[in-house]
Design a protein around this motif. Structure first.
Motif, mmCIF file in Angstrom:
data_model
loop_
_atom_site.group_PDB
_atom_site.id
_atom_site.type_symbol
_atom_site.label_atom_id
_atom_site.label_comp_id
_atom_site.label_asym_id
_atom_site.label_seq_id
_atom_site.Cartn_x
_atom_site.Cartn_y
_atom_site.Cartn_z
ATOM 1 N N TYR A 76 41.370 28.195 34.300
ATOM 2 C CA TYR A 76 41.042 26.867 32.652
ATOM 3 C C TYR A 76 42.308 27.094 32.611
ATOM 4 C CZ TYR A 76 39.828 26.907 28.185
ATOM 5 O OH TYR A 76 40.108 26.528 26.633
ATOM 6 N N THR A 132 33.842 32.482 39.566
ATOM 7 C CA THR A 132 34.919 33.320 38.586
ATOM 8 C C THR A 132 35.741 31.913 37.606
ATOM 9 O OG1 THR A 132 34.921 34.841 40.267
ATOM 10 C CG2 THR A 132 36.696 34.503 38.862
ATOM 11 N N ILE A 133 36.009 32.473 36.727
ATOM 12 C CA ILE A 133 37.056 31.425 36.253
ATOM 13 C C ILE A 133 38.534 32.182 35.983
ATOM 14 C CG2 ILE A 133 37.614 30.232 33.743
ATOM 15 C CD1 ILE A 133 34.069 29.603 33.864
ATOM 16 N N THR A 186 42.633 32.436 33.697
ATOM 17 C CA THR A 186 43.377 31.684 32.385
ATOM 18 C C THR A 186 44.193 32.720 32.774
ATOM 19 O OG1 THR A 186 43.063 30.769 30.568
ATOM 20 C CG2 THR A 186 42.162 33.259 30.349
ATOM 21 N N LEU A 196 33.167 29.367 28.109
ATOM 22 C CA LEU A 196 33.444 29.398 28.826
ATOM 23 C C LEU A 196 32.501 31.165 29.706
ATOM 24 C CD1 LEU A 196 37.140 31.181 28.556
ATOM 25 C CD2 LEU A 196 36.204 28.868 30.413
ATOM 26 N N TYR A 197 32.120 31.873 29.027
ATOM 27 C CA TYR A 197 30.361 32.543 29.263
ATOM 28 C C TYR A 197 29.521 31.839 29.900
ATOM 29 C CZ TYR A 197 27.495 36.379 27.909
ATOM 30 O OH TYR A 197 26.176 37.426 28.849
ATOM 31 N N LEU A 254 29.891 30.382 32.830
ATOM 32 C CA LEU A 254 29.143 31.520 34.195
ATOM 33 C C LEU A 254 27.824 31.856 34.635
ATOM 34 C CD1 LEU A 254 32.236 33.971 33.091
ATOM 35 C CD2 LEU A 254 32.368 32.296 35.312
ATOM 36 N N THR A 302 32.307 36.500 37.216
ATOM 37 C CA THR A 302 33.365 37.051 35.925
ATOM 38 C C THR A 302 34.616 36.230 35.358
ATOM 39 O OG1 THR A 302 34.699 36.952 38.370
ATOM 40 C CG2 THR A 302 33.126 39.071 38.228
ATOM 41 N N LEU A 303 35.095 36.669 34.503
ATOM 42 C CA LEU A 303 36.264 35.919 33.932
ATOM 43 C C LEU A 303 37.708 36.675 33.866
ATOM 44 C CD1 LEU A 303 37.564 33.681 31.953
ATOM 45 C CD2 LEU A 303 37.121 35.221 29.866
ATOM 46 N N PHE A 315 31.000 39.480 26.949
ATOM 47 C CA PHE A 315 31.663 39.745 27.884
ATOM 48 C C PHE A 315 31.550 41.342 28.076
ATOM 49 C CE2 PHE A 315 33.542 35.419 28.131
ATOM 50 C CZ PHE A 315 32.954 34.859 30.055
ATOM 51 N N ARG A 375 39.375 42.393 33.882
ATOM 52 C CA ARG A 375 38.268 41.548 35.272
ATOM 53 C C ARG A 375 36.689 41.452 33.661
ATOM 54 N NH1 ARG A 375 38.448 43.625 39.812
ATOM 55 N NH2 ARG A 375 36.207 44.742 39.052
ATOM 56 N N LYS A 390 29.800 38.637 33.369
ATOM 57 C CA LYS A 390 28.586 38.157 32.464
ATOM 58 C C LYS A 390 27.536 38.989 33.440
ATOM 59 C CE LYS A 390 26.096 33.859 31.604
ATOM 60 N NZ LYS A 390 25.787 32.630 31.465
#
Length: 261
Positions: free
Chosen positions: A73, A148-149, A151, A175-176, A179, A184-185, A221, A256, A259
């Protein structure tokens, strides 16, 4: 001496007995499994930045697996995109997102995106497992749910005054939603002084950790792990990240977030 020797032999015999627990193997550095991604020839000049950006450790912290669908991202020059391309393998997918707001500000971002995905295209120049995405910063348009994203050094851009009101809330919510359950972000960003708020984002290109965490948890998150991978305790946190006195040596948090299932 004979008693000690007998005791040692007895202990050895017991250890080899099938009813005993096997001796645990030494713990392996999880970053080692990503060395193929780090040494990939397609990364070009990226390796000159590896000492500070710690690519293998980042991939290990993000827990990237072969075959996953992942998003980069706000990909910038494509440093993370190229790492992910090898880390997920030919059976995985990488979506490299470049915001149109960034391209409007600096057209070279479009060229850098094209260059980042080109090595992974087929003979006809069509994307195979690394796909470029462009769109509004709050609406990347991910074509499928992601595992996974990541940023890196860009979360603060959602909070700068040039962005329309509500951009951060909308983007983080997106973003949430993008997923998979349990996905995971991973967020890495420059640390601001405590209480720096929106001013730190706009004037220093830094992220107030409390502001960031509140925004991320409000979207749903859950913070799973925080790493000191990019800690720089000598950073005063009040200098613009592009200032020569601090550029490339900023203190950065690495989170990390998950969600929930």
């Amino acid at each position: 001496m004979r008693k000690l020797m007998f005791a040692a032999l007895a202990a050895t015999a017991l250890a080899s007995c099938g009813s005993e627990e096997p001796t645990p193997e030494p713990t392996q550095d999880p970053a080692r499994q990503y060395m193929q991604a780090v040494t990939d020839i397609s990364r070009g000049d990226d390796q000159q930045y590896d000492a500070k950006r710690k690519p293998a450790e980042l991939l290990a912290f993000a827990q990237i697996d072969k075959g996953e669908a992942v998003g980069d991202y706000i990909m910038g020059g494509g440093y993370v995109t190229r790492l992910l391309a090898t880390a997920v393998g030919a059976d995985g997918k990488v979506y490299a997102f470049q915001p149109t707001e960034f391209i409007d500000f600096r057209p070279e971002y479009a060229d850098e995106q094209d260059a980042a995905v080109a090595p992974y295209a087929n003979d006809q120049g069509e994307p195979v497992h690394v796909f470029p995405l462009r769109g509004p910063i709050a609406e990347p348009g991910w074509p499928e749910p992601l595992d996974t994203i990541i940023t890196v050094m860009n979360l603060h851009d959602l909070f700068v005054p040039e962005m329309p009101e509500g951009t951060a809330e909308k983007a983080i919510s997106n973003l949430y939603a993008s997923l998979k359950p349990g996905g995971t972000l991973v967020v890495v960003d420059h640390v601001a002084t405590d209480g720096g708020g929106l001013d730190a984002a706009g004037k220093l290109h830094r992220m107030d950790a409390e502001l960031a965490l509140n925004a991320l948890t409000a979207a749903g998150f859950v913070l799973e792990e925080e790493s000191d991978l990019y800690a720089q305790p000598d950073d005063p946190h009040d200098a613009n990240v592009f200032d020569d006195v601090i550029r490339g040596n900023t203190d950065q948090f690495a989170w990390r977030l998950r969600k929930p299932e």
